[in-house]
Scaffold this motif. Sequence first.
Motif, PDB file in Angstrom:
ATOM      1  N   CYS A  70      -1.986  -1.066  -3.096  1.00 35.21           N
ATOM      2  CA  CYS A  70      -0.972  -1.011  -4.154  1.00 35.21           C
ATOM      3  C   CYS A  70      -0.406   0.410  -4.236  1.00 35.21           C
ATOM      4  O   CYS A  70      -1.169   1.392  -4.207  1.00 35.21           O
ATOM      5  CB  CYS A  70      -1.627  -1.400  -5.469  1.00 35.21           C
ATOM      6  N   PRO A  71       0.922   0.552  -4.333  1.00 38.71           N
ATOM      7  CA  PRO A  71       1.518   1.889  -4.382  1.00 38.71           C
ATOM      8  C   PRO A  71       1.103   2.690  -5.626  1.00 38.71           C
ATOM      9  O   PRO A  71       1.291   3.898  -5.644  1.00 38.71           O
ATOM     10  CB  PRO A  71       3.024   1.616  -4.416  1.00 38.71           C
ATOM     11  N   HIS A  72       0.564   2.037  -6.653  1.00 39.20           N
ATOM     12  CA  HIS A  72       0.149   2.780  -7.843  1.00 39.20           C
ATOM     13  C   HIS A  72      -1.049   3.658  -7.511  1.00 39.20           C
ATOM     14  O   HIS A  72      -0.911   4.850  -7.293  1.00 39.20           O
ATOM     15  CB  HIS A  72      -0.161   1.806  -8.995  1.00 39.20           C
ATOM     16  N   ARG A  73      -2.238   3.058  -7.405  1.00 42.01           N
ATOM     17  CA  ARG A  73      -3.403   3.874  -7.070  1.00 42.01           C
ATOM     18  C   ARG A  73      -4.272   3.221  -6.008  1.00 42.01           C
ATOM     19  O   ARG A  73      -5.457   3.521  -5.896  1.00 42.01           O
ATOM     20  CB  ARG A  73      -4.188   4.210  -8.335  1.00 42.01           C
ATOM     21  N   SER A  99      10.304  -8.216  -0.841  1.00 41.97           N
ATOM     22  CA  SER A  99      10.941  -7.052  -0.201  1.00 41.97           C
ATOM     23  C   SER A  99      10.147  -5.774  -0.475  1.00 41.97           C
ATOM     24  O   SER A  99      10.514  -4.699  -0.005  1.00 41.97           O
ATOM     25  CB  SER A  99      12.370  -6.878  -0.716  1.00 41.97           C
ATOM     26  N   GLY A 100       9.073  -5.886  -1.266  1.00 42.52           N
ATOM     27  CA  GLY A 100       8.258  -4.718  -1.604  1.00 42.52           C
ATOM     28  C   GLY A 100       8.696  -4.034  -2.895  1.00 42.52           C
ATOM     29  O   GLY A 100       8.012  -3.128  -3.391  1.00 42.52           O
ATOM     30  N   GLN A 101       9.833  -4.456  -3.449  1.00 43.81           N
ATOM     31  CA  GLN A 101      10.332  -3.805  -4.664  1.00 43.81           C
ATOM     32  C   GLN A 101       9.391  -4.087  -5.839  1.00 43.81           C
ATOM     33  O   GLN A 101       8.953  -5.217  -6.027  1.00 43.81           O
ATOM     34  CB  GLN A 101      11.746  -4.335  -4.996  1.00 43.81           C
ATOM     35  N   CYS A 102       9.096  -3.030  -6.602  1.00 41.29           N
ATOM     36  CA  CYS A 102       8.316  -3.227  -7.818  1.00 41.29           C
ATOM     37  C   CYS A 102       9.236  -3.871  -8.858  1.00 41.29           C
ATOM     38  O   CYS A 102      10.298  -3.339  -9.186  1.00 41.29           O
ATOM     39  CB  CYS A 102       7.776  -1.890  -8.324  1.00 41.29           C
ATOM     40  N   VAL A 103       8.844  -5.037  -9.367  1.00 45.19           N
ATOM     41  CA  VAL A 103       9.712  -5.768 -10.312  1.00 45.19           C
ATOM     42  C   VAL A 103       9.111  -5.822 -11.708  1.00 45.19           C
ATOM     43  O   VAL A 103       9.772  -6.281 -12.645  1.00 45.19           O
ATOM     44  CB  VAL A 103      10.023  -7.198  -9.798  1.00 45.19           C
ATOM     45  N   ASP A 104       7.904  -5.332 -11.875  1.00 40.99           N
ATOM     46  CA  ASP A 104       7.309  -5.292 -13.213  1.00 40.99           C
ATOM     47  C   ASP A 104       6.238  -4.211 -13.227  1.00 40.99           C
ATOM     48  O   ASP A 104       5.502  -4.040 -12.251  1.00 40.99           O
ATOM     49  CB  ASP A 104       6.696  -6.664 -13.552  1.00 40.99           C
ATOM     50  N   LYS A 119       8.397   1.323  -4.446  1.00 38.17           N
ATOM     51  CA  LYS A 119       8.485   0.233  -3.472  1.00 38.17           C
ATOM     52  C   LYS A 119       7.202   0.198  -2.657  1.00 38.17           C
ATOM     53  O   LYS A 119       6.700   1.250  -2.229  1.00 38.17           O
ATOM     54  CB  LYS A 119       9.681   0.487  -2.550  1.00 38.17           C
ATOM     55  N   ALA A 120       6.678  -0.977  -2.470  1.00 36.42           N
ATOM     56  CA  ALA A 120       5.524  -1.122  -1.572  1.00 36.42           C
ATOM     57  C   ALA A 120       6.041  -1.175  -0.135  1.00 36.42           C
ATOM     58  O   ALA A 120       7.168  -1.593   0.110  1.00 36.42           O
ATOM     59  CB  ALA A 120       4.773  -2.409  -1.900  1.00 36.42           C
ATOM     60  N   LEU A 121       5.186  -0.756   0.791  1.00 38.45           N
ATOM     61  CA  LEU A 121       5.517  -0.961   2.207  1.00 38.45           C
ATOM     62  C   LEU A 121       5.701  -2.463   2.422  1.00 38.45           C
ATOM     63  O   LEU A 121       4.852  -3.252   2.006  1.00 38.45           O
ATOM     64  CB  LEU A 121       4.344  -0.462   3.066  1.00 38.45           C
ATOM     65  N   ALA A 122       6.823  -2.868   2.983  1.00 37.99           N
ATOM     66  CA  ALA A 122       7.059  -4.304   3.204  1.00 37.99           C
ATOM     67  C   ALA A 122       7.836  -4.477   4.501  1.00 37.99           C
ATOM     68  O   ALA A 122       8.701  -3.655   4.832  1.00 37.99           O
ATOM     69  CB  ALA A 122       7.854  -4.901   2.054  1.00 37.99           C
ATOM     70  N   TYR A 123       7.510  -5.523   5.232  1.00 38.08           N
ATOM     71  CA  TYR A 123       8.185  -5.775   6.505  1.00 38.08           C
ATOM     72  C   TYR A 123       8.958  -7.095   6.455  1.00 38.08           C
ATOM     73  O   TYR A 123       8.488  -8.059   5.839  1.00 38.08           O
ATOM     74  CB  TYR A 123       7.167  -5.843   7.643  1.00 38.08           C
ATOM     75  N   PRO A 124      10.116  -7.150   7.128  1.00 37.55           N
ATOM     76  CA  PRO A 124      10.857  -8.410   7.212  1.00 37.55           C
ATOM     77  C   PRO A 124      10.023  -9.480   7.917  1.00 37.55           C
ATOM     78  O   PRO A 124       9.251  -9.158   8.835  1.00 37.55           O
ATOM     79  CB  PRO A 124      12.084  -8.047   8.053  1.00 37.55           C
TER      80      PRO A 124
END
Length: 437
Positions: A70-73, A99-104, A119-124
Motif C-alpha cells: 500500500c502506498p500509505h505505509r 488504474s492505481g488511483q487512490c479514490v478514498d 497513486k499505487a503502482l498499477a499496470y495495464p
Amino acid sequence: MLSQEENERLSQVGPGTQMGSFFRNYWIPACLSEELPERDGAPVRLRLLGEDLIAFRDTTGDIGVIGQNCPHRGASMFFGRNEESGLRCVYHGWKFDTSGQCVDMPNEPPESNFRSKVKALAYPTRERGGIIWVYMGSRVTPPVMPALEWSLLPPEQVSLSMLVQECNWAQAVEGGIDSSHVGFLHGKLGRTFAQIPAGTGRYYSQKDNAPRFEVMDTEYGFVIGARRNAEEDSYYWRISQFLYPFYSMIPPFGTAGNLSGHAWVPMDDHTVMMWEIEWNPSRAITEEERAREYANKGTEGPEGMLPPSTGPGGRWHPRLNASNDYMLDYELQKTSWFSGVPSTQIQDIAIQESMGKIFDRTKEHLGTSDTAIIHFRRRWLAAAAALEDSDTVPPGVDVPDTFSVRSASMVLPKTESWTAQGRRVWHARPDVAVASI
Ligand code: FES
Ligand SMILES: [Fe+2]
C-alpha cells in the motif's frame, strides 16, 4: 559458454536490469482468468519479473494489477477489501481503483485533497484466451498484443496449465529449445525400435538420434529445423518456433493435430512460471488430452500437485520436487525410465533445477547440438543491449501479427528446402492444415 557478465545480464530480470527492461516491452501472461473468477472476489498474489503484485477483479469485472505494498505505509494489499470498484487497504482504509488511483482516504480530513495525489503502482491489463495479461513497460499506450494462435481460439480448443520451476528463466528456456535431450532424458527402456510403426515421426526420431540443427531468424523470433534421416531420398524435419520473449512451439507428432508449447515467464531471477499450452486449431481438446497435463493430475497421488497455497503461483507447485529428489528411483532407472524420474514433465524440471538456480555458464562446453541455445543467447543479449544503448524497440513488439505461426513436422525429399516448405504450413490460419507426422 558465456562470460560472467553476459551470464548475469541474461539472467537478471528485476526493474532496471537490461533483460528486465527488455521483458517489460512485451505483454506478459500473468495468471489464468479463472484464478480471479468473481467480481469483488479474493485478490491473488503475483510475482512477475521480480516484482510482488496483487491482482483483483473489481465490481465491473475489470482487472487491476497493483503493487503489493500500500502506498500509505506498505501494508500488503493482499489483505485488501475488494469492494465498490476498488481494493481497500485494511490498515487505514485507503482505497485504489484498477488504474492505481487512490479514490478514498477515510482517515484524512474530508476537505483534504491528498488522495488525488496518491497513486499505487498499477499496470495495464487485458483478458484474452482465458489469461490475464499485464504490460509492465513504459509506453503510455501499450503495444498491440501478439497474435499467438492459442490466445485467440475458443477456450474448449485450448488447454492451459502451469508449473512453478525453481531456477532462472533462461535455464528453463534452454531446456525447452534443446531437442537433443529428448531421446535421453525422456527415454524409455525396453521399447525397441521395431515396436514403433515405420514411417512415423516417432520412428524417424528414434532411428536417428543425432539430428542436425539449422536456425532461421524471423521478425518474431527464430525457427529451428531439426533434420533427421528418413528414407533413402528424404529427411524428417521437426520445425520448432521460438518467439519473443519466451514462447516455444513444439512440433507435433502423429495426426491428432494438437500443437503444444510453453511460455517461460520469469517470476524472479531464481523462479520461473512454466506454462504448458496445448491447442487444436480445428477441434476441442478432449478430456483425456487435458488429463495428461501434469497440473491436472490432482493433489492426491504420488504425482500431481501440492495442495494450493496463497503465495505467488501457489496453485502450481508440483509434488515431485527437489525436497524428494523428484522421486528419482534408481531401480526404475535400470528397468524403465532412462532418467529414473517417473514423469516426463518433471524430468525437465528436475534436470534444469539440478543445475542450480543460475548455472555458471563460464563452465560449459557447448557442442553442435547446442546450436539453438547459442543462437537464443546471442539474439536476446543483443536485443536487450540495443534497447539500453540506443533505445531500439525489442524485436516483435510492433509486429504482433507475425506471431501467428505454428510448429510443424514433415518428411521432405532431400532436395527440398525446409524453410520454403515449412513456410507454406507454419502460418496459423484456418485454411492451413497442421503439418504433422
Ligand atoms: S498502510 Fe494502507 S492505508 Fe495505511
Ligand atoms: Fe524435455
